[in-house]
Enzyme design. Sequence first.
Site, PDB file in Angstrom:
ATOM      1  N   SER A  15      44.203  36.850  34.511  1.00  0.00           N
ATOM      2  CA  SER A  15      44.710  37.835  33.680  1.00  0.00           C
ATOM      3  C   SER A  15      46.292  37.999  34.174  1.00  0.00           C
ATOM      4  CB  SER A  15      44.083  39.239  33.727  1.00  0.00           C
ATOM      5  OG  SER A  15      44.938  40.217  32.921  1.00  0.00           O
ATOM      6  N   ASP A  36      38.487  35.459  40.619  1.00  0.00           N
ATOM      7  CA  ASP A  36      38.516  36.648  40.009  1.00  0.00           C
ATOM      8  C   ASP A  36      37.147  37.320  40.201  1.00  0.00           C
ATOM      9  OD1 ASP A  36      41.107  37.844  37.835  1.00  0.00           O
ATOM     10  OD2 ASP A  36      39.075  38.943  37.781  1.00  0.00           O
ATOM     11  N   ASP A  57      34.976  38.500  44.668  1.00  0.00           N
ATOM     12  CA  ASP A  57      35.508  39.984  44.841  1.00  0.00           C
ATOM     13  C   ASP A  57      36.556  39.903  46.414  1.00  0.00           C
ATOM     14  OD1 ASP A  57      36.191  42.492  45.523  1.00  0.00           O
ATOM     15  OD2 ASP A  57      34.069  43.283  45.181  1.00  0.00           O
ATOM     16  N   VAL A  58      37.572  39.945  46.179  1.00  0.00           N
ATOM     17  CA  VAL A  58      38.533  40.001  47.332  1.00  0.00           C
ATOM     18  C   VAL A  58      38.347  40.927  48.504  1.00  0.00           C
ATOM     19  CG1 VAL A  58      40.251  38.751  46.251  1.00  0.00           C
ATOM     20  CG2 VAL A  58      40.451  41.155  46.265  1.00  0.00           C
ATOM     21  N   CYS A  84      47.285  37.787  43.537  1.00  0.00           N
ATOM     22  CA  CYS A  84      47.563  38.593  42.196  1.00  0.00           C
ATOM     23  C   CYS A  84      46.582  39.962  42.065  1.00  0.00           C
ATOM     24  CB  CYS A  84      47.873  37.901  41.032  1.00  0.00           C
ATOM     25  SG  CYS A  84      49.209  36.904  41.180  1.00  0.00           S
ATOM     26  N   SER A 146      54.360  46.036  44.941  1.00  0.00           N
ATOM     27  CA  SER A 146      54.944  46.345  43.762  1.00  0.00           C
ATOM     28  C   SER A 146      56.118  47.161  44.157  1.00  0.00           C
ATOM     29  CB  SER A 146      54.028  47.541  43.029  1.00  0.00           C
ATOM     30  OG  SER A 146      54.664  48.195  42.142  1.00  0.00           O
ATOM     31  N   TYR A 159      48.139  54.190  45.114  1.00  0.00           N
ATOM     32  CA  TYR A 159      48.693  52.835  44.854  1.00  0.00           C
ATOM     33  C   TYR A 159      49.829  52.471  45.751  1.00  0.00           C
ATOM     34  CZ  TYR A 159      50.471  49.169  41.698  1.00  0.00           C
ATOM     35  OH  TYR A 159      50.719  47.711  41.346  1.00  0.00           O
ATOM     36  N   LYS A 163      50.447  49.318  48.182  1.00  0.00           N
ATOM     37  CA  LYS A 163      51.323  48.342  48.165  1.00  0.00           C
ATOM     38  C   LYS A 163      52.301  48.313  49.127  1.00  0.00           C
ATOM     39  CE  LYS A 163      50.000  46.395  44.264  1.00  0.00           C
ATOM     40  NZ  LYS A 163      49.535  45.064  44.333  1.00  0.00           N
ATOM     41  N   THR A 194      51.758  43.083  31.052  1.00  0.00           N
ATOM     42  CA  THR A 194      49.966  42.869  31.421  1.00  0.00           C
ATOM     43  C   THR A 194      49.083  43.989  30.947  1.00  0.00           C
ATOM     44  OG1 THR A 194      49.923  43.677  33.573  1.00  0.00           O
ATOM     45  CG2 THR A 194      50.810  41.561  33.504  1.00  0.00           C
TER      46      THR A 194
HETATM   47  N1  LIG Z   1      52.122  44.267  35.640  1.00  0.00           N
HETATM   48  C1  LIG Z   1      52.764  45.137  36.423  1.00  0.00           C
HETATM   49  O1  LIG Z   1      53.791  45.808  35.769  1.00  0.00           O
HETATM   50  C2  LIG Z   1      52.869  45.206  37.877  1.00  0.00           C
HETATM   51  C3  LIG Z   1      53.825  45.672  38.450  1.00  0.00           C
HETATM   52  C4  LIG Z   1      53.830  45.571  39.795  1.00  0.00           C
HETATM   53  C5  LIG Z   1      52.701  45.008  40.775  1.00  0.00           C
HETATM   54  N2  LIG Z   1      51.743  44.411  39.927  1.00  0.00           N
HETATM   55  C6  LIG Z   1      50.582  44.159  40.581  1.00  0.00           C
HETATM   56  O2  LIG Z   1      50.545  42.558  40.311  1.00  0.00           O
HETATM   57  C7  LIG Z   1      49.216  42.304  40.472  1.00  0.00           C
HETATM   58  C8  LIG Z   1      48.617  41.578  39.291  1.00  0.00           C
HETATM   59  O3  LIG Z   1      48.483  42.583  38.012  1.00  0.00           O
HETATM   60  P1  LIG Z   1      48.455  42.597  36.747  1.00  0.00           P
HETATM   61  O4  LIG Z   1      49.388  43.409  35.972  1.00  0.00           O
HETATM   62  O5  LIG Z   1      48.591  41.036  36.554  1.00  0.00           O
HETATM   63  O6  LIG Z   1      46.974  42.868  36.522  1.00  0.00           O
HETATM   64  P2  LIG Z   1      45.498  42.334  35.422  1.00  0.00           P
HETATM   65  O7  LIG Z   1      44.757  43.666  35.368  1.00  0.00           O
HETATM   66  O8  LIG Z   1      46.117  41.897  34.147  1.00  0.00           O
HETATM   67  O9  LIG Z   1      45.159  41.173  36.457  1.00  0.00           O
HETATM   68  C9  LIG Z   1      44.700  41.607  37.737  1.00  0.00           C
HETATM   69  C10 LIG Z   1      43.253  40.749  37.939  1.00  0.00           C
HETATM   70  O10 LIG Z   1      42.755  41.178  39.073  1.00  0.00           O
HETATM   71  C11 LIG Z   1      41.457  41.088  38.906  1.00  0.00           C
HETATM   72  N3  LIG Z   1      40.630  41.802  40.048  1.00  0.00           N
HETATM   73  C12 LIG Z   1      40.677  43.272  40.161  1.00  0.00           C
HETATM   74  N4  LIG Z   1      40.080  43.392  41.356  1.00  0.00           N
HETATM   75  C13 LIG Z   1      39.679  42.466  41.923  1.00  0.00           C
HETATM   76  C14 LIG Z   1      38.905  42.115  42.803  1.00  0.00           C
HETATM   77  N5  LIG Z   1      38.446  43.178  43.813  1.00  0.00           N
HETATM   78  N6  LIG Z   1      38.658  40.874  43.372  1.00  0.00           N
HETATM   79  C15 LIG Z   1      39.106  39.871  42.608  1.00  0.00           C
HETATM   80  N7  LIG Z   1      39.836  40.079  41.380  1.00  0.00           N
HETATM   81  C16 LIG Z   1      39.980  41.561  41.135  1.00  0.00           C
HETATM   82  C17 LIG Z   1      41.052  41.588  37.487  1.00  0.00           C
HETATM   83  O11 LIG Z   1      39.790  41.192  37.214  1.00  0.00           O
HETATM   84  C18 LIG Z   1      42.376  40.967  36.857  1.00  0.00           C
HETATM   85  O12 LIG Z   1      41.903  39.831  36.204  1.00  0.00           O
HETATM   86  C19 LIG Z   1      48.311  43.537  40.866  1.00  0.00           C
HETATM   87  O13 LIG Z   1      48.348  43.619  42.363  1.00  0.00           O
HETATM   88  C20 LIG Z   1      49.234  44.525  40.470  1.00  0.00           C
HETATM   89  O14 LIG Z   1      49.127  45.636  41.260  1.00  0.00           O
HETATM   90  C21 LIG Z   1      51.715  44.410  38.455  1.00  0.00           C
END
Ligand SMILES: NC(=O)c1ccc[n+]([C@@H]2O[C@H](COP(=O)([O-])OP(=O)(O)OC[C@H]3O[C@@H](n4cnc5c(N)ncnc54)[C@H](O)[C@@H]3O)[C@@H](O)[C@H]2O)c1
Length: 250
Positions: A15, A36, A57-58, A84, A146, A159, A163, A194
């Site tokens: 995702s 994932d 599961d990471v 990610c 983040s 959170y 980070k 996202t």
């Molecule tokens: N989207 C934003 O605005 C934003 C901003 C800052 C940081 N981030 C960071 O970017 C990264 C990606 O976020 P995103 O927005 O694409 O989110 P998202 O929810 O679209 O994707 C995250 C993915 O991680 C997977 N996931 C969750 N827990 C997991 C686990 N334990 N093991 C394996 N997979 C797991 C989920 O199933 C999902 O597919 C995250 O670390 C998030 O904190 C996102």
Amino acid sequence: MNLDNISVVITGGASGLGAGAAKLFIEKGAKVAIFDRNLELAQTTATELGCAAVQCDVADETSVIAALAEAGKMNGTPRILVNCAGIDITGRTATKGGPQPREALTQQIAVNLTGTFNICRLGADAIRELDDLEGEEQGVIVNVASIAGLDGPFGQTAYAATKAAVIGMTLPMARDLSAYGIRVVTIAPGVFNTPLAASVLRGEPDDYAGSVPFPKRAGKPAEFASMALEICQNPMLNGEVIRLDGALRG
Ligand SMILES: NC(=O)c1ccc[n+]([C@@H]2O[C@H](COP(=O)([O-])OP(=O)(O)OC[C@H]3O[C@@H](n4cnc5c(N)ncnc54)[C@H](O)[C@@H]3O)[C@@H](O)[C@H]2O)c1
């Protein structure tokens, strides 16, 4: 590092930002495995993009070891790790309703911090054992923090703490792994379009764009992917945390 034919793991690649990175890296010729927790979504994304999906599961060491072995069998030992996978549990530290549940912190530590560390340490150990170089280097790790880890907003204490920890790992990990020609760089995104951002902001990430100086919109996963690609391709980027946020500040 030139990505052509290189084995790449992208955690959370089912995702959002991870899926964006997977798409671009595949276009550049990399052999990508999406790791994932959500296997069904990972398989849908992988089929769409033309890569492998592995349930992982990471936060769970056994799961990470098994997933890395599976990716290794399919694509060769992964030389590039893009981390990610992440979760964002919002809530204020204490309110009239009482204290924030401790689990908000422990669950996010498990995924965002321990999960990132698991892939880094176990993945790097495998890269270390590769005896050939790709160009002048052995591998690249791209972690995802983040801007909350630098100037966190209301309701993001737990959170932000996880980070900030990922940001804190960047330089020492780059130093540790320099002996093996593995670089480590962290991206600190602002607001990106996202599913995670939509659920945290309870609306369209673009509606939040008024607070972004320029461009006045949420970032696109393709723009995150472009930064991840540059990190992989530019050997002088190492031990650094790069904000990707249109000058957004807390
Ligand atoms: N989207 C934003 O605005 C934003 C901003 C800052 C940081 N981030 C960071 O970017 C990264 C990606 O976020 P995103 O927005 O694409 O989110 P998202 O929810 O679209 O994707 C995250 C993915 O991680 C997977 N996931 C969750 N827990 C997991 C686990 N334990 N093991 C394996 N997979 C797991 C989920 O199933 C999902 O597919 C995250 O670390 C998030 O904190 C996102």
